[in-house]
Design a protein around this motif. Structure first.
Motif, short mmCIF file in Angstrom:
data_model
loop_
_atom_site.label_atom_id
_atom_site.label_comp_id
_atom_site.label_asym_id
_atom_site.label_seq_id
_atom_site.Cartn_x
_atom_site.Cartn_y
_atom_site.Cartn_z
N GLN A 128 0.82 -1.20 0.00
CA GLN A 128 0.00 0.00 0.00
C GLN A 128 0.86 1.26 0.00
OE1 GLN A 128 -2.51 0.93 3.46
NE2 GLN A 128 -3.99 1.82 2.04
N ILE A 129 1.90 1.29 0.82
CA ILE A 129 2.77 2.46 0.89
C ILE A 129 3.44 2.71 -0.46
CG2 ILE A 129 4.86 3.41 1.93
CD1 ILE A 129 2.43 3.53 3.75
N ARG A 130 3.94 1.66 -1.10
CA ARG A 130 4.59 1.83 -2.41
C ARG A 130 3.59 2.37 -3.44
NH1 ARG A 130 6.95 -3.27 -1.13
NH2 ARG A 130 5.54 -4.32 -2.58
N ALA A 131 2.35 1.86 -3.42
CA ALA A 131 1.34 2.34 -4.36
C ALA A 131 1.05 3.82 -4.14
CB ALA A 131 0.06 1.53 -4.22
N ILE A 132 0.98 4.25 -2.88
CA ILE A 132 0.73 5.67 -2.56
C ILE A 132 1.90 6.53 -3.02
CG2 ILE A 132 0.48 7.33 -0.67
CD1 ILE A 132 -1.00 5.11 0.90
N LEU A 133 3.12 6.10 -2.74
CA LEU A 133 4.31 6.88 -3.12
C LEU A 133 4.42 7.00 -4.64
CD1 LEU A 133 6.87 5.36 -0.59
CD2 LEU A 133 5.89 7.67 -0.52
N ARG A 134 4.10 5.93 -5.36
CA ARG A 134 4.17 5.96 -6.82
C ARG A 134 3.07 6.87 -7.39
NH1 ARG A 134 3.24 0.16 -8.49
NH2 ARG A 134 3.22 1.12 -10.57
N ALA A 135 1.87 6.77 -6.84
CA ALA A 135 0.75 7.57 -7.35
C ALA A 135 0.97 9.06 -7.08
CB ALA A 135 -0.56 7.12 -6.72
N GLY A 136 1.63 9.38 -5.98
CA GLY A 136 1.81 10.78 -5.60
C GLY A 136 3.14 11.36 -6.02
N VAL A 137 3.69 10.88 -7.13
CA VAL A 137 5.04 11.25 -7.53
C VAL A 137 5.25 12.77 -7.61
CG1 VAL A 137 4.44 10.94 -9.99
CG2 VAL A 137 6.85 10.87 -9.26
N ASP A 138 4.29 13.51 -8.13
CA ASP A 138 4.45 14.96 -8.27
C ASP A 138 3.48 15.73 -7.39
OD1 ASP A 138 6.48 14.78 -10.28
OD2 ASP A 138 4.92 14.31 -11.75
N ALA A 139 2.92 15.07 -6.38
CA ALA A 139 1.85 15.68 -5.59
C ALA A 139 2.36 16.26 -4.28
CB ALA A 139 0.79 14.63 -5.28
N ASP A 140 1.53 17.12 -3.68
CA ASP A 140 1.73 17.55 -2.29
C ASP A 140 1.17 16.41 -1.44
OD1 ASP A 140 1.77 18.64 0.22
OD2 ASP A 140 0.65 20.46 -0.29
#
Length: 754
Positions: free
Chosen positions: A555-567
């Motif tokens: 789950q953490i990896r999916a969040i980090l990948r999805a939020g690559v350019d996000a705040d």
């Protein structure tokens, strides 16, 4: 009245009952004795069945003896039922003049005016009612009442022992079910709002414990063929696939296969062949479907696998759809469309089915207002009211029902005047477009202090509304919903797709992902490794994630990948200690290292924060402020654990008090510590959108609120009508009080905000 002799004789019943062959004989002796010693024309004993919630006349002296076993009252019905429901003595000089009086023809009690009903109970266990009646001018005096209350207390002990001992040797007689209350006696039922809105439509009662038995007992007038059956199977499969597509459209989530089990059953050769064989032997196809489905249900219920037992709901739902397609060929057989659903049990998948078939609203009998079902109903825009009125489950299907889920009222077969009011309220309700026109891009208090107004996101469909209503970002994305609506754990790839849509929709605004908050009232139907007596305080939330690190890391990896350019912000739920926060943070750091070594694009500087939900963190808040970068106060769970009140248990709902002095002072301490440490603190529980509490939150220094999108405009308007100095004065006045009634008085004195 010879009260001393009466008490002595009632005591003697403890010995006499050993010689009685039945409870009825014992009760007959009791009513004879009490009537004689109290000089009463009538003495009757009613016994209570908690399973049926019904009082039955079991012995009488003075009324028609043929009425024994036939006079039945629901709890709260008539003066007798009311005495037991409210656990209080009722004394009337002329009972027939009381509006709660219930007349039974043929028992001949109309000759007696004076009436006395005394509840019989052991502790909080309701057992029955002792009723005495006298003629005109023979009222019961205070001394009579005091003596008879003692008699009722002694009878409770005798009845309890007699029922237990005699019940070991004689089967309980089967009694006819209590007749349902007519709609006229259920005109207005007050409940609690779970998801706001209005609905007016015919009722459809779904009682999972009776749905298949209803099908088995039903008589089918038409005769159908084997070809009709196969055509019905094909139609049912096509409809389920269409419903699945509709659900996927609502969720924007193609992996949520809530109808998968239905379709698998329909394609199961053994299931279809067994029905076909019965049809070929001469059984009418609808009956064959019901019988075979019933056998499968019994097989599943006997399974040691909890997941298999839960599939019973899918079998029953599929069987009802299949039978409807048999007998209504060519018609629209969406079962729930255009109905107000009344039910006692509801799972997230059930609610998704209701939404996909365009049910108008839900009346949930029992349950907690702040449960996860209520949150899901808000996202699906299904009006829902929760009531504690089980008579609704016996309401005839098709009865017109009006749900006012703005204030929590349910109207049964409403009058024209009520409907006129309903239609006028509907006309003034704002559409989403009208809300978008009214909402301001920046939220300011009355004295121009800026407040950040964020959105809670449950389903991906919430994102469009949140964006349209100009929220300042996502303060809470509940990542458990993609887990709840599936039949197994979603993969990292599936989560990445979902989380990317959340990030993309916010276009650079901050997005806060709360990691998996499973457990308690958020059950994963496919995970049964642990059976717990008290799941709300068991292996849930961050404890579950840390024990299942592989799932947590995915789950953490999916969040980090999805939020690559996000705040990007990642928030851990149910943190109870500094150690626990540090262990959760370590998983994030390991995931960052893994993604960097693999060369996978990801956000390498997410902010890491925590939910404040447990009392244990209040005394550690200064220490946690040195570790966590932000806090979000989940007031629903915080209040629950602070006060020791199960928020999904309606029987203790009155103890769930957001304005309890301890809750208010703890919130003040948390916010003050966060502000002094320069850590952002927000509130994301129900208190954040409840108008009466917003001035208090602003007054203690909260400057960020996160609410469901449906509440964005109303919350902004409440903030705009509140100045910080007045809010601070209100907060200080509330914090200075140590009694909840004094705090209620302060809340009530606040001016209303339109």
């Amino acid at each position: 009245m010879d009260s001393e002799q009466l008490l002595y004789e009632v005591n003697e019943l403890n010995h006499l009952f050993r010689d009685s062959t039945t409870i009825e004989t014992l009760l007959d002796k009791a009513v004879e004795m009490v009537a004689a010693r109290t000089h009463s024309a009538v003495c009757s004993i009613y016994l209570y069945s908690p399973e049926e919630r019904v009082l039955t006349l079991r012995a009488t002296r003075g009324l028609n003896p043929e009425s024994v076993g036939k006079v039945r009252l629901r709890l709260g019905q008539g003066l007798t039922g009311l005495a037991l429901k409210e656990m209080k003595t009722i004394c009337e000089k002329d009972a027939s003049q009381n509006p709660n009086y219930r007349f039974f023809p043929g028992i001949f009690e109309e000759r007696f005016d004076a009436f006395l009903a005394l509840p019989i109970a052991r502790g909080i266990s309701k057992m029955g009612v002792l009723v005495l009646q006298r003629g005109t001018g023979e009222s019961f005096i205070e001394a009579d009442i005091r003596a008879l209350e003692t008699v009722a207390s002694q009878l409770a002990n005798i009845i309890e022992n007699a029922q237990f001992l005699l019940g070991m040797h004689e089967p309980r007689p089967k009694r006819p079910p209590a007749e349902p209350l007519p709609a006229a006696q259920m005109k207005l039922i007050k409940g609690k709002v779970a998801a706001e809105g209005f609905a007016y439509a015919p009722a459809m009662v779904i009682d999972k414990q009776k749905s298949l038995s209803f099908l088995l007992d039903r008589r089918f007038e038409g005769q159908y063929s084997l070809d009709d059956f196969h055509e019905a199977v094909a139609r049912t499969a096509a409809q389920l696939e269409e419903l699945q597509e509709r659900v996927e459209s609502k969720l924007s989530d193609a992996a949520s296969l809530i109808f998968a089990a239905h379709l698998m059953i329909l394609k199961d050769k053994a299931f279809i062949d067994e029905i076909a064989r019965r049809i070929e032997s001469g059984v009418n196809p609808p009956v064959a479907v019901a019988e075979v489905s019933g056998r499968f249900v019994q097989t599943f219920l006997a399974s040691d696998n909890a997941y298999m037992r839960e599939k019973v709901n899918d079998i029953e739902d599929m069987a009802i759809r299949l039978v409807n397609n048999l007998i209504h060929a060519g018609e629209d057989t969406r079962i729930y469309r255009g109905h107000v659903i009344i039910t006692r049990d509801l799972y997230p998948s059930d609610l998704l089915k209701l939404s996909s078939e365009e049910a108008c609203g839900v009346v949930l009998v029992g349950g907690g207002v702040t449960s996860h079902i209520a949150i899901l109903a808000r996202s699906l825009a299904i009006p829902m009211v929760i009531v504690d009125h089980f008579d609704l489950l016996s309401l005839p299907n098709g009865t017109p029902i009006l749900i006012d889920a703005e204030i929590g009222n349910v109207f049964v077969d409403p009058e024209d005047q009520v409907l006129d009011t309903f239609h006028s309220q509907q006309r003034v309700r704002l559409t989403v477009d009208e809300q978008a026109k009214r909402i301001q891009p920046q939220t300011l208090t009355a004295d121009a202090v800026p407040i950040r107004l964020l959105a809670n996101i449950n389903l991906l469909t919430d994102l469009a509304l949140a964006a349209k209503l100009k929220c300042n970002g996502v303060g809470l994305y509940r990542t458990e919903f993609p887990f709840i609506v599936r039949t197994t754990f979603p993969s990292e790839a599936e989560q990445f797709v979902i989380y990317s849509k959340v990030v993309d929709s916010m276009q650079g605004k901050p997005v806060t992902f709360r990691t998996l908050d499973a457990g308690g009232d958020k059950i994963l139907s496919y995970y049964h490794d642990i059976q717990e007596q008290n799941p709300a305080m068991g292996m849930r939330s961050i404890r579950f994630s840390l024990q299942n690190r592989a799932i947590f890391s995915e789950q953490i990896r999916a969040i980090l990948r999805a939020g690559v350019d996000a705040d990007l912000r990642i928030m851990f739920p149910m943190i109870s200690s500094v150690d626990e926060f540090c262990r959760a943070r370590e998983v994030v750091l390991e995931s960052l290292d893994t993604l960097a070594r693999q060369g996978v694009a990801h956000n390498d500087r997410p902010k890491l924060g925590m939910m404040v939900e447990l009392p244990s963190v209040v005394e550690l808040i200064d220490d946690l402020a040195r570790e966590a970068e932000f806090f979000s106060i989940g007031t629903n769970d915080f209040i629950q654990f602070m006060l020791g009140v199960d928020r999904t248990n309606d029987s203790v709902a009155d103890f769930y008090l957001p304005h309890h002095p301890s809750v208010l002072r703890a919130l003040n301490k948390i916010v003050r510590a966060a502000n002094q440490s320069g850590r952002e603190v927000s509130v994301c529980g129900d208190m954040a959108h409840e108008q009466q509490y917003i001035p208090f939150l602003l007054g203690i220094g909260v400057r960020t609120l996160s609410v469901d999108p449906a509440y964005l405009l109303r919350t902004q308007q409440t903030i705009a009508g509140t100045s910080v100095p007045k809010a601070e004065a209100t907060a200080q006045a509330m914090l200075a009080r140590n009694r909840t009634d004094e705090i209620v008085a302060i809340l009530s004195a606040q001016p209303a905000v339109d």
